[in-house]
Design a protein around this motif. Structure first.
Motif, PDB file in Angstrom:
ATOM      1  N   LYS A   1      17.811  11.614  10.322  1.00  0.00           N
ATOM      2  CA  LYS A   1      19.252  11.577  10.087  1.00  0.00           C
ATOM      3  C   LYS A   1      19.559  11.533   8.600  1.00  0.00           C
ATOM      4  O   LYS A   1      20.557  12.086   8.140  1.00  0.00           O
ATOM      5  CB  LYS A   1      19.865  10.364  10.776  1.00  0.00           C
ATOM      6  CG  LYS A   1      19.711  10.366  12.307  1.00  0.00           C
ATOM      7  CD  LYS A   1      20.322   9.105  12.898  1.00  0.00           C
ATOM      8  CE  LYS A   1      20.167   9.079  14.415  1.00  0.00           C
ATOM      9  NZ  LYS A   1      20.728   7.829  15.011  1.00  0.00           N
ATOM     10  N   THR A   2      18.742  10.832   7.831  1.00  0.00           N
ATOM     11  CA  THR A   2      18.929  10.717   6.386  1.00  0.00           C
ATOM     12  C   THR A   2      17.599  10.966   5.691  1.00  0.00           C
ATOM     13  O   THR A   2      16.556  11.107   6.332  1.00  0.00           O
ATOM     14  CB  THR A   2      19.435   9.307   6.005  1.00  0.00           C
ATOM     15  OG1 THR A   2      18.388   8.360   6.284  1.00  0.00           O
ATOM     16  CG2 THR A   2      20.676   8.942   6.800  1.00  0.00           C
ATOM     17  N   LEU A   3      17.631  11.005   4.369  1.00  0.00           N
ATOM     18  CA  LEU A   3      16.391  11.162   3.608  1.00  0.00           C
ATOM     19  C   LEU A   3      15.392  10.070   3.956  1.00  0.00           C
ATOM     20  O   LEU A   3      14.187  10.306   4.021  1.00  0.00           O
ATOM     21  CB  LEU A   3      16.703  11.114   2.106  1.00  0.00           C
ATOM     22  CG  LEU A   3      17.492  12.285   1.513  1.00  0.00           C
ATOM     23  CD1 LEU A   3      17.771  12.023   0.034  1.00  0.00           C
ATOM     24  CD2 LEU A   3      16.728  13.584   1.682  1.00  0.00           C
ATOM     25  N   ARG A   4      15.894   8.861   4.198  1.00  0.00           N
ATOM     26  CA  ARG A   4      15.038   7.718   4.500  1.00  0.00           C
ATOM     27  C   ARG A   4      14.292   7.896   5.822  1.00  0.00           C
ATOM     28  O   ARG A   4      13.208   7.352   6.011  1.00  0.00           O
ATOM     29  CB  ARG A   4      15.902   6.459   4.527  1.00  0.00           C
ATOM     30  CG  ARG A   4      15.160   5.172   4.771  1.00  0.00           C
ATOM     31  CD  ARG A   4      16.029   3.990   4.403  1.00  0.00           C
ATOM     32  NE  ARG A   4      17.358   4.062   5.007  1.00  0.00           N
ATOM     33  CZ  ARG A   4      18.408   3.398   4.536  1.00  0.00           C
ATOM     34  NH1 ARG A   4      18.289   2.653   3.456  1.00  0.00           N
ATOM     35  NH2 ARG A   4      19.576   3.488   5.137  1.00  0.00           N
ATOM     36  N   ASP A   5      14.859   8.670   6.724  1.00  0.00           N
ATOM     37  CA  ASP A   5      14.235   8.881   8.027  1.00  0.00           C
ATOM     38  C   ASP A   5      13.114   9.910   7.989  1.00  0.00           C
ATOM     39  O   ASP A   5      12.351  10.046   8.944  1.00  0.00           O
ATOM     40  CB  ASP A   5      15.290   9.324   9.057  1.00  0.00           C
ATOM     41  CG  ASP A   5      16.322   8.239   9.309  1.00  0.00           C
ATOM     42  OD1 ASP A   5      15.921   7.066   9.397  1.00  0.00           O
ATOM     43  OD2 ASP A   5      17.517   8.551   9.388  1.00  0.00           O
TER      44      ASP A   5
ATOM     45  N   LYS B   1      21.670  10.537  -3.431  1.00  0.00           N
ATOM     46  CA  LYS B   1      21.879  11.367  -2.249  1.00  0.00           C
ATOM     47  C   LYS B   1      21.722  10.541  -0.975  1.00  0.00           C
ATOM     48  O   LYS B   1      22.467  10.724  -0.001  1.00  0.00           O
ATOM     49  CB  LYS B   1      20.905  12.540  -2.243  1.00  0.00           C
ATOM     50  CG  LYS B   1      21.169  13.523  -1.111  1.00  0.00           C
ATOM     51  CD  LYS B   1      20.314  14.777  -1.238  1.00  0.00           C
ATOM     52  CE  LYS B   1      20.655  15.766  -0.116  1.00  0.00           C
ATOM     53  NZ  LYS B   1      19.853  17.006  -0.211  1.00  0.00           N
ATOM     54  N   LEU B   2      20.771   9.604  -0.980  1.00  0.00           N
ATOM     55  CA  LEU B   2      20.572   8.739   0.188  1.00  0.00           C
ATOM     56  C   LEU B   2      21.837   7.915   0.451  1.00  0.00           C
ATOM     57  O   LEU B   2      22.294   7.802   1.599  1.00  0.00           O
ATOM     58  CB  LEU B   2      19.378   7.815  -0.029  1.00  0.00           C
ATOM     59  CG  LEU B   2      19.157   6.749   1.049  1.00  0.00           C
ATOM     60  CD1 LEU B   2      18.821   7.402   2.386  1.00  0.00           C
ATOM     61  CD2 LEU B   2      18.039   5.780   0.626  1.00  0.00           C
ATOM     62  N   ASP B   3      22.414   7.332  -0.597  1.00  0.00           N
ATOM     63  CA  ASP B   3      23.627   6.522  -0.438  1.00  0.00           C
ATOM     64  C   ASP B   3      24.793   7.372   0.056  1.00  0.00           C
ATOM     65  O   ASP B   3      25.640   6.898   0.834  1.00  0.00           O
ATOM     66  CB  ASP B   3      23.994   5.848  -1.759  1.00  0.00           C
ATOM     67  CG  ASP B   3      23.179   4.587  -2.008  1.00  0.00           C
ATOM     68  OD1 ASP B   3      22.362   4.245  -1.133  1.00  0.00           O
ATOM     69  OD2 ASP B   3      23.364   3.960  -3.062  1.00  0.00           O
TER      70      ASP B   3
ATOM     71  N   TRP C   1      14.165   1.710   1.022  1.00  0.00           N
ATOM     72  CA  TRP C   1      13.695   2.925   1.674  1.00  0.00           C
ATOM     73  C   TRP C   1      12.790   2.653   2.883  1.00  0.00           C
ATOM     74  O   TRP C   1      12.641   3.517   3.747  1.00  0.00           O
ATOM     75  CB  TRP C   1      12.945   3.802   0.671  1.00  0.00           C
ATOM     76  CG  TRP C   1      13.849   4.537  -0.274  1.00  0.00           C
ATOM     77  CD1 TRP C   1      14.479   4.033  -1.381  1.00  0.00           C
ATOM     78  CD2 TRP C   1      14.249   5.902  -0.190  1.00  0.00           C
ATOM     79  NE1 TRP C   1      15.222   4.995  -1.996  1.00  0.00           N
ATOM     80  CE2 TRP C   1      15.104   6.166  -1.290  1.00  0.00           C
ATOM     81  CE3 TRP C   1      13.953   6.951   0.692  1.00  0.00           C
ATOM     82  CZ2 TRP C   1      15.671   7.416  -1.515  1.00  0.00           C
ATOM     83  CZ3 TRP C   1      14.509   8.197   0.462  1.00  0.00           C
ATOM     84  CH2 TRP C   1      15.361   8.428  -0.624  1.00  0.00           C
TER      85      TRP C   1
ATOM     86  N   GLN D   1      24.507   9.844   2.051  1.00  0.00           N
ATOM     87  CA  GLN D   1      24.267  10.097   3.474  1.00  0.00           C
ATOM     88  C   GLN D   1      24.536   8.864   4.331  1.00  0.00           C
ATOM     89  O   GLN D   1      25.044   8.970   5.445  1.00  0.00           O
ATOM     90  CB  GLN D   1      22.813  10.548   3.689  1.00  0.00           C
ATOM     91  CG  GLN D   1      22.505  11.925   3.133  1.00  0.00           C
ATOM     92  CD  GLN D   1      21.038  12.279   3.313  1.00  0.00           C
ATOM     93  OE1 GLN D   1      20.180  11.407   3.397  1.00  0.00           O
ATOM     94  NE2 GLN D   1      20.753  13.572   3.379  1.00  0.00           N
ATOM     95  N   THR D   2      24.187   7.697   3.818  1.00  0.00           N
ATOM     96  CA  THR D   2      24.304   6.470   4.616  1.00  0.00           C
ATOM     97  C   THR D   2      25.651   5.791   4.464  1.00  0.00           C
ATOM     98  O   THR D   2      26.005   4.924   5.262  1.00  0.00           O
ATOM     99  CB  THR D   2      23.210   5.470   4.215  1.00  0.00           C
ATOM    100  OG1 THR D   2      23.366   5.124   2.827  1.00  0.00           O
ATOM    101  CG2 THR D   2      21.823   6.056   4.440  1.00  0.00           C
TER     102      THR D   2
END
Length: 547
Positions: A6-10, A240-242, A173, A244-245
């Motif tokens: 769903k996000t970069l973290r995933d 970019k992560l922030d 992360w 997305q979340t």
């Protein structure tokens, strides 16, 4: 089952890329942190730094963090401004301090009005011996050491700020995932900086047959520029992560000074913090003297001039072999195919034997001590994975403390018995150094992932800052104490390669004893209060198989 992205973290690849950027930045910082350690003898012969001057300068790294409470402010900055801003700020501060230290060591500083100013100023003296022994400056301290100490203070502010920022970034992360593995892997890669420093600092100092210690520091400054670049690249990934979340680390749950009281009221926090200061004080200050300690206790034969072993190329080849050891040992932990896994492990073992043989033939203490992080690189993923899935963090800290005690006592009493035996002494040194590195790997895999279990998520940055501040007290004090112990337990004028390190090493072993006792107490408190330190980081229902 495949993890839904769903996000970069995933994405496993992206979050491990973020970790790589942070780890590479700390890799560069670790190199600069110990850039003068393997050339302590050259600093005495070319700049007039005896053990006291060397230890005082090295201890200055954490002086501002401890006495001006910069680390506390760094934690507040981290909690208020977020990982991105603090990462770039820490990189810039490290670079500024590195440039000042380079100028102090360089020949450009010699004979200047600034050198004369430092000779006549900053001669701090109270007349109270116990206080004078730990001040960052003293009468008669070489001017170059004083200015280098100031630069190192500034670098230390940035380096420790980077440390807490990287820890917070990993939590961001990897929380709920393989966090202990990530923290352990970051430290394993960062600690390769120690080996890199041990090999290349003397290489640059002696390049071309002429002694120039400033070349070593210049090498470190270039790497600090690279560290800043890594943080800049990470900035855009994190932003970019922030996006997305929808997280806004800078605005949600603003930091309050009262939050510090919440952290300090935790008994588990204090036990972890004290364990940290004891453990790290027995390792990092020792690294600064380890090469010189080996020079004093080993019988090393210099290779004949003009031979392969005396050339510059052997250093490059040896470093490449060391990288083969590190890469193969580390990668083998992530392979499920047993044939490939054990093949890589065998390659790592063979390469390690070749490296050790080359270190022996090269006859240099720095190449021998460079094996320090190699076993840690191999087992850190195993330990991190174990803590993630099985727990037992407090137990691992106790095991690490026991290994620490054994290693320092071996250096103090057993290694000197092999003086005169080149092969015997080298073998004992290699084995002890590898075990010491392995014991050190237990800390990032077990201690740092335990902090989020002790404090609220919004004040993790401040919690790490407080731990690092307490740790920095030891990192400031013990390099100075080791230098003073060496001066007071050796006759005046003792050559740099004939110092007796016995009592300095016994002092470090006592830190291990204290850490072991605290480990026992921590385990008992965890059992009584249910802190969760012995529990896995990944709950069974969240134990997801990565695609």
């Amino acid at each position: 089952m495949t993890e839904k992205i769903k996000t970069l973290r995933d994405s496993a690849a992206i979050r491990w890329l973020a970790l790589l950027l942070l780890a590479l930045a700390m890799f560069c910082a670790y190199i600069f942190m110990d850039i003068l350690s393997p050339i302590k003898d050259l600093m005495q012969s070319t700049r007039g730094w005896d053990s006291k001057a060397f230890g005082t300068m090295e201890g200055a790294e954490t002086f501002l963090n401890v006495f001006v409470f910069f680390l506390i402010f760094a934690g507040i900055i981290l909690d208020k401004m977020g990982v991105r801003f603090t990462a770039i700020l820490s990189g810039a501060v490290m670079l500024l301090g590195g440039l000042i230290k380079y100028y102090a060591i360089s020949e450009s500083f010699m004979g200047t009005g600034l050198e004369n100013w430092f000779n006549t100023h900053l001669n701090w003296e109270t007349g109270i011996k116990i206080i004078d022994g730990v001040l960052p400056f003293y009468p008669g301290m070489p001017a170059s050491a004083k200015l280098a100490a100031l630069g190192f203070m500034i670098f230390g502010c940035g380096c420790e700020m980077a440390g807490i920022t990287v820890s917070r970034g990993i939590v961001k992360w990897f929380k709920g995932r393989e966090m202990a593995l990530a923290m352990g892997s970051e430290m394993a890669l960062a600690r390769l900086g120690v080996a890199t420093c041990m090999i290349f600092s003397p290489y640059f100092a002696l390049l071309g047959g002429s002694v120039n210690v400033s070349r070593s520091v210049a090498f470190g400054v270039v790497l600090l520029c690279i560290a800043l670049i890594m943080f800049i690249v990470y900035f855009f990934m994190d932003k970019k992560l922030d996006a997305q979340t929808g997280e806004a680390e800078e605005k949600d749950d603003p930091f309050k000074v009262s939050d510090i009281g919440k952290i300090l009221s935790s008994g588990g926090f204090w036990l972890v913090a004290l364990l940290c200061v004891l453990y790290y004080s027995a390792i990092f200050p020792f690294q600064k003297y380890a090469v010189n300690m080996l020079q004093c206790n080993l019988t090393l034969s210099e290779p004949e001039a003009g031979t392969f072993w005396a050339g510059d190329s052997v250093t490059i080849i040896q470093y490449l072999i060391m990288l083969v050891v590190a890469v193969c040992a580390f990668s083998s932990n992530f392979l499920k195919n047993k044939t490939k896994k054990y093949t890589l492990m065998c390659v790592a073992v063979v390469a390690l034997v070749i490296y050790c043989y080359m270190g022996y033939k090269g006859g240099t203490a720095q190449s021998i001590f460079a094996v320090f992080p190699l076993l840690a690189v191999a087992i850190t993923p195993i330990l991190g994975n174990y803590v993630d899935h099985k727990g037992k963090a407090a137990s691992m800290l106790m095991i690490g403390s026991l290994l620490l005690i054994v290693c320092h006592l071996t250096f103090a009493f057993i290694l000197p018995l092999f003086k005169g035996s080149a092969v015997g002494g080298t073998v004992v040194a290699y084995i002890t150094i590898l075990i010491l590195g392995a014991s050190f790997s237990l800390v990032p895999a077990s201690l740092w992932p335990s902090v989020p279990k002790l404090v609220d998520e919004k004040i993790i940055g401040s919690a790490y800052a407080l731990i690092f501040w307490i740790q920095n007290i030891g990192l400031w004090l013990f390099p100075i104490l080791i230098g003073n112990v060496l001066v007071n337990t050796n006759p005046q004028g003792t050559p740099a390669d004939e110092l007796n390190y016995t009592w300095a090493l016994v002092m470090l072993a006592c830190l291990g004893v204290a850490a072991f006792i605290l480990g026992i107490i921590l385990k008992a408190v965890d059992k009584k209060k249910g802190l969760g330190l012995e529990l896995p980081n990944i709950a069974p229902e969240k134990d997801i198989e990565e695609a």
